[in-house]
Design a protein around this motif. Structure first.
Motif, short mmCIF file in Angstrom:
data_model
loop_
_atom_site.label_atom_id
_atom_site.label_comp_id
_atom_site.label_asym_id
_atom_site.label_seq_id
_atom_site.Cartn_x
_atom_site.Cartn_y
_atom_site.Cartn_z
N ASN A 160 31.54 91.09 51.23
CA ASN A 160 30.30 91.86 51.32
C ASN A 160 29.41 91.47 50.16
N TRP A 161 28.28 90.80 50.46
CA TRP A 161 27.38 90.37 49.40
C TRP A 161 25.93 90.49 49.84
N THR A 162 25.06 90.65 48.85
CA THR A 162 23.62 90.70 49.07
C THR A 162 22.95 89.82 48.03
N ILE A 163 21.69 89.46 48.30
CA ILE A 163 20.99 88.55 47.41
C ILE A 163 19.53 88.94 47.31
N ARG A 164 18.97 88.81 46.11
CA ARG A 164 17.57 89.17 45.89
C ARG A 164 16.98 88.32 44.79
N ASN A 165 15.74 87.86 45.00
CA ASN A 165 14.99 87.15 43.96
C ASN A 165 14.10 88.16 43.26
N ASN A 166 14.54 88.62 42.09
CA ASN A 166 13.78 89.60 41.33
C ASN A 166 12.86 88.96 40.29
N SER A 167 12.71 87.64 40.35
CA SER A 167 11.85 86.94 39.40
C SER A 167 10.45 86.78 39.98
N ASP A 168 9.58 86.13 39.22
CA ASP A 168 8.20 85.92 39.64
C ASP A 168 7.97 84.53 40.23
N GLU A 169 9.04 83.74 40.39
CA GLU A 169 8.92 82.39 40.94
C GLU A 169 9.96 82.19 42.04
N ASN A 170 9.72 81.20 42.89
CA ASN A 170 10.68 80.90 43.93
C ASN A 170 12.03 80.52 43.34
N VAL A 171 13.08 80.84 44.07
CA VAL A 171 14.42 80.34 43.74
C VAL A 171 14.88 79.46 44.89
N THR A 172 15.54 78.35 44.55
CA THR A 172 16.06 77.42 45.56
C THR A 172 17.54 77.19 45.30
N PHE A 173 18.34 77.29 46.36
CA PHE A 173 19.78 77.12 46.19
C PHE A 173 20.38 76.47 47.43
N HIS A 174 21.50 75.78 47.22
CA HIS A 174 22.28 75.26 48.33
C HIS A 174 23.24 76.34 48.79
N TRP A 175 23.42 76.40 50.11
CA TRP A 175 24.36 77.34 50.71
C TRP A 175 25.25 76.52 51.64
N ILE A 176 26.50 76.34 51.24
CA ILE A 176 27.48 75.59 52.03
C ILE A 176 28.43 76.58 52.67
N ARG A 177 28.64 76.44 53.98
CA ARG A 177 29.45 77.39 54.76
C ARG A 177 30.54 76.64 55.51
N LYS A 178 31.70 77.26 55.58
CA LYS A 178 32.83 76.69 56.32
C LYS A 178 33.67 77.84 56.86
N ALA A 179 34.10 77.73 58.12
CA ALA A 179 35.05 78.71 58.66
C ALA A 179 36.38 78.56 57.92
N TYR A 180 36.83 79.65 57.33
CA TYR A 180 38.04 79.57 56.52
C TYR A 180 39.26 79.37 57.41
N GLN A 181 40.13 78.46 56.99
CA GLN A 181 41.34 78.11 57.74
C GLN A 181 42.53 78.82 57.08
N TYR A 182 42.93 79.95 57.66
CA TYR A 182 44.02 80.74 57.10
C TYR A 182 45.36 80.03 57.26
N VAL A 183 46.26 80.28 56.30
CA VAL A 183 47.63 79.78 56.34
C VAL A 183 48.56 80.98 56.12
#
Length: 278
Positions: free
Chosen positions: A126-149
């Motif tokens: 459970n996570w949330t995200i917010r840009n509370n600054s006065d300039e744009n923020v840029t980030f990479h978001w890499i996603r993968k379906a987790y492979q349980y063992v």
């Protein structure tokens, strides 16, 4: 180790009508090169439950190509963000900030990420995200379906930064080739690694790596010449290389500064079989 790294981040826009059409973009059976110049305004995408954001999708699972991950470059305007960013409970994620700053809350705990900040988000987190600054923020978001063992729990969430970690030198390279390892390579709970690889000017990968891992390589800094599946291509900061399994890969770095890239690879799991229908 340098603590003053700057990372390339796209800004969008459109080239002028006077610009010639042909560019360095390549899509082949074994690899793709998405150069920084094609990340314009007209190829951005958007997501539900986000405010004041746009993103460049630079990798998505494709049958017969690279199938394990997706990768976005996300730009969030001031006061933008999401209270419901991830809609798939099976998806794990990594965020890596390449420009600006943002606030992320993970399981009720608040964290502030500056440029170079890194967050690992396990499946179902459970996570949330917010840009509370006065300039744009840029980030990479890499996603993968987790492979349980069976017998292994999923990893816990964590937050760190490129600046806070030491680099691990590759053997027999005298520090010319090193890796910033955000995830413990001996921890079998992880089924992907997302690290930063660094070459000093003139450094090389001295052979064509040919292996089962799929790769996403986003060039954060510098320039190099890559040997991909028998062909030489020039790359520079802002370019993205997308490699399917077993694509041969090597490089010469060009200088004058460091050559650094954000690297995704799938690890630590048996190879799934395509099973015949009964």
């Amino acid at each position: 180790m340098s603590n003053n790294n700057t990372y390339y981040a796209p800004t969008g826009g459109l080239p002028p009508q006077t610009q010639i059409t042909a560019d360095r973009a390549i899509f082949k059976d074994a690899y793709a090169l998405i150069p920084k110049g094609v990340m314009s305004d007209i190829v951005t995408s958007y997501l539900p439950f986000w405010d004041d954001m746009r993103m460049w999708v630079i990798a998505r699972p494709l049958s017969g190509f690279a199938e394990t991950f997706s990768q976005y470059i996300v730009e969030v305007a001031p006061k933008g963000g999401s209270e419901k960013p991830e809609l798939d409970d099976a998806a794990q994620g990594v965020l890596f900030v390449v420009g600006g700053q943002m606030d992320i809350t993970i399981e009720g705990v608040a964290h502030h990420l500056d440029t170079g900040g890194y967050a690992y988000l396990p499946p179902g987190c459970n996570w949330t995200i917010r840009n509370n600054s006065d300039e744009n923020v840029t980030f990479h978001w890499i996603r993968k379906a987790y492979q349980y063992v069976e017998g292994l729990e999923a990893p816990e969430a964590f937050v760190t930064s490129d600046q806070d970690l030491s680099r691990t030198d590759m053997p027999d390279t005298d520090g010319v080739w090193s890796t910033t390892r955000f995830m413990d390579p001996t921890d079998m709970r992880f089924d992907m690694h997302v690290n930063v690889v660094t070459f000093q000017p003139g450094g090389v990968i001295p052979f064509d790596e040919t292996h089962v891992m799929e790769h996403g390589l986003y060039v954060l800094e510098g320039k190099a010449v890559y040997h991909l599946n028998g062909e030489w291509v020039e790359v520079e900061a802002g370019d993205f290389m997308w490699l399917r399994a077993f694509c041969p890969q090597a490089c010469y770095t060009g200088g004058p500064g460091e050559f650094r890239y954000l690297l995704y690879k799938d690890v630590n799991r048996h190879m799934p079989f395509i099973r015949p229908e009964k």
